[in-house]
Write an enzyme that holds these catalytic residues in place. Sequence first.
Site, PDB file in Angstrom:
ATOM      1  N   HIS A  56       7.690   1.040  -6.232  1.00  0.00           N
ATOM      2  CA  HIS A  56       6.683   1.503  -5.180  1.00  0.00           C
ATOM      3  C   HIS A  56       6.393   3.472  -5.005  1.00  0.00           C
ATOM      4  O   HIS A  56       7.496   3.289  -3.564  1.00  0.00           O
ATOM      5  CB  HIS A  56       5.832   1.389  -4.038  1.00  0.00           C
ATOM      6  N   HIS A  58       5.690   7.374  -5.384  1.00  0.00           N
ATOM      7  CA  HIS A  58       4.555   8.483  -6.323  1.00  0.00           C
ATOM      8  C   HIS A  58       5.886   9.917  -6.086  1.00  0.00           C
ATOM      9  O   HIS A  58       6.338  10.673  -5.428  1.00  0.00           O
ATOM     10  CB  HIS A  58       4.159   9.029  -4.884  1.00  0.00           C
ATOM     11  N   LEU A  59       5.430  10.175  -7.573  1.00  0.00           N
ATOM     12  CA  LEU A  59       6.417  11.330  -7.952  1.00  0.00           C
ATOM     13  C   LEU A  59       5.212  12.590  -7.934  1.00  0.00           C
ATOM     14  O   LEU A  59       5.681  13.899  -8.331  1.00  0.00           O
ATOM     15  CB  LEU A  59       6.970  10.556  -9.443  1.00  0.00           C
ATOM     16  N   ARG A  60       4.131  12.250  -7.836  1.00  0.00           N
ATOM     17  CA  ARG A  60       3.244  13.048  -8.045  1.00  0.00           C
ATOM     18  C   ARG A  60       2.504  13.778  -8.948  1.00  0.00           C
ATOM     19  O   ARG A  60       2.105  14.823  -9.602  1.00  0.00           O
ATOM     20  CB  ARG A  60       3.769  14.371  -7.050  1.00  0.00           C
ATOM     21  N   HIS A 177      -2.985  -2.722  -3.471  1.00  0.00           N
ATOM     22  CA  HIS A 177      -3.070  -1.681  -2.053  1.00  0.00           C
ATOM     23  C   HIS A 177      -4.163  -2.538  -1.070  1.00  0.00           C
ATOM     24  O   HIS A 177      -5.104  -1.989  -1.458  1.00  0.00           O
ATOM     25  CB  HIS A 177      -3.252  -0.650  -2.358  1.00  0.00           C
ATOM     26  N   HIS A 230       3.929  -2.860  -0.055  1.00  0.00           N
ATOM     27  CA  HIS A 230       3.525  -2.356   1.772  1.00  0.00           C
ATOM     28  C   HIS A 230       2.390  -3.412   3.023  1.00  0.00           C
ATOM     29  O   HIS A 230       1.801  -3.094   3.603  1.00  0.00           O
ATOM     30  CB  HIS A 230       3.240  -1.368   1.447  1.00  0.00           C
ATOM     31  N   ASN A 276      -0.529   5.353   5.588  1.00  0.00           N
ATOM     32  CA  ASN A 276      -1.035   4.490   4.667  1.00  0.00           C
ATOM     33  C   ASN A 276      -0.187   3.082   4.203  1.00  0.00           C
ATOM     34  O   ASN A 276      -0.919   3.503   3.158  1.00  0.00           O
ATOM     35  CB  ASN A 276      -2.335   4.999   4.231  1.00  0.00           C
ATOM     36  N   ASP A 303       7.222   3.368  -1.273  1.00  0.00           N
ATOM     37  CA  ASP A 303       6.280   3.820  -0.929  1.00  0.00           C
ATOM     38  C   ASP A 303       6.258   5.466  -0.643  1.00  0.00           C
ATOM     39  O   ASP A 303       5.769   6.290   0.273  1.00  0.00           O
ATOM     40  CB  ASP A 303       5.048   4.015   0.586  1.00  0.00           C
TER      41      ASP A 303
HETATM   42 ZN   LIG Z   1      -0.802   1.845  -1.035  1.00  0.00          ZN
END
Ligand SMILES: [Zn+2]
Length: 434
Positions: A56, A58-60, A177, A230, A276, A303
């Site tokens: 998990h 986030h590489l954006r 999620h 998560h 979140n 995350d």
């Molecule tokens: Zn999430």
Amino acid sequence: MVTYLIRNAQILGGAPQDLHLVDGAIAAIGAGLDAQADIEIDATGLIVLPGLVDLHTHLREPGREDAETVLTGTRAAAMGGFTAVHAMANTFPVADTAGVVEQVWRLGQESGYCDVQPVGAVTVGLEGKKLAELGAMHESAAGVRVFSDDGKCVDDAVIMRRALEYVKAFDGVVAQHAQEPRLTEGAQMNEGQVSGELGLGGWPAVAEEAIIARDVLLAAHVGSRLHICHVSTAGSVEIIRWAKAKGWDVTAEVTPHHLLLTDELVRSYDPVYKVNPPLRTAEDVQALRKALADGTIDAVATDHAPHPAEDKDCEWAVAAMGMVGLETALSVVQQTMVDTGLLNWEGVADRMSHRPARIGRLAGHGRPISLGEPANLVLFDPAYRGAVNPESFASRSRNTPYQGLDLPGRVHATFLRGTATVLAGELVEQGGLA
Ligand SMILES: [Zn+2]
């Protein structure tokens, strides 16, 4: 290709041994090896783990390169001891087509720091209305097996059922999620005593637990594979424990921050703690640690959610949700799980490498440290003590909740198929797109 001889390393915390890395693989293991290498590393006191695998991240990229790129994110991953990361689909454009997932996969290959396995969106545009081209993403060069609308919940039960049915054809998994949207409208933090005192909109545990309960039942009904992102509450742990006892194919992850931090920190109104799902209570933290220790929760997943300063240095209500985590994950796990006696290093290897690789069906990662295996390895110094300094991060973003905190341990070296991406705690330039 450069060869390495690692001297006196403790494989999974065991007795000191030498490792010889040749042509991307482990060519020899043993005490006092008689071998030649271009570079010899004195690993006295260092633990060897299999290269970490993040389910998990986030590489954006594409779209928010001001927060992170595949290159900066994979450099951060290498610094954290990771050799493979799953890149979440909530980019701009969304990774909901073969074209976008192939682009992200290629950028990862070109970076040379860490394998990037793109996660495909479950629904077109993460809008929850229409299934994305799951088959085409799987058939693409990226070979997608994990699908998630992460950032948003697949809240329509029929869409969720269809996704679970669809991915069965290629042994895929839907990573949910879990956030019931109506129950979390206007939510700013965990719903509980602290939110009541601060007057901030609450994100109740039941909004997570209700979706997990529904989804484990759906996964059982259609005989498919479900992964819960998560997990953050004690009640969620109980539902997952029940589903596993039934023999259903359900797996779950927990983030480092949910293993360490609580909603008491929100009293500071520092948006660095806004995330979140939100930080929960001390009772939840204890339940999550116990569940990770007994295997109810399968994996630690970061995350990692980079945000530029302007999206975090603002008042709580408007600040973006999320925190970076790749470069501190192993240290937080040492503090919360190893130093507390809940997991040994073998257990850490299982929860941060073997199991996440198996959930993502990643060949070549999460392998045992033995002869002939790919040399995806991390050397970790558990005796190191030092304050977290975000300015030293390889990530483009600095939104860490651990700034100035003394966390134990430090990654000394990371090897991706026998190539050092980190040596002596420093990135090794890979001559890619840097
Ligand atoms: Zn999430």
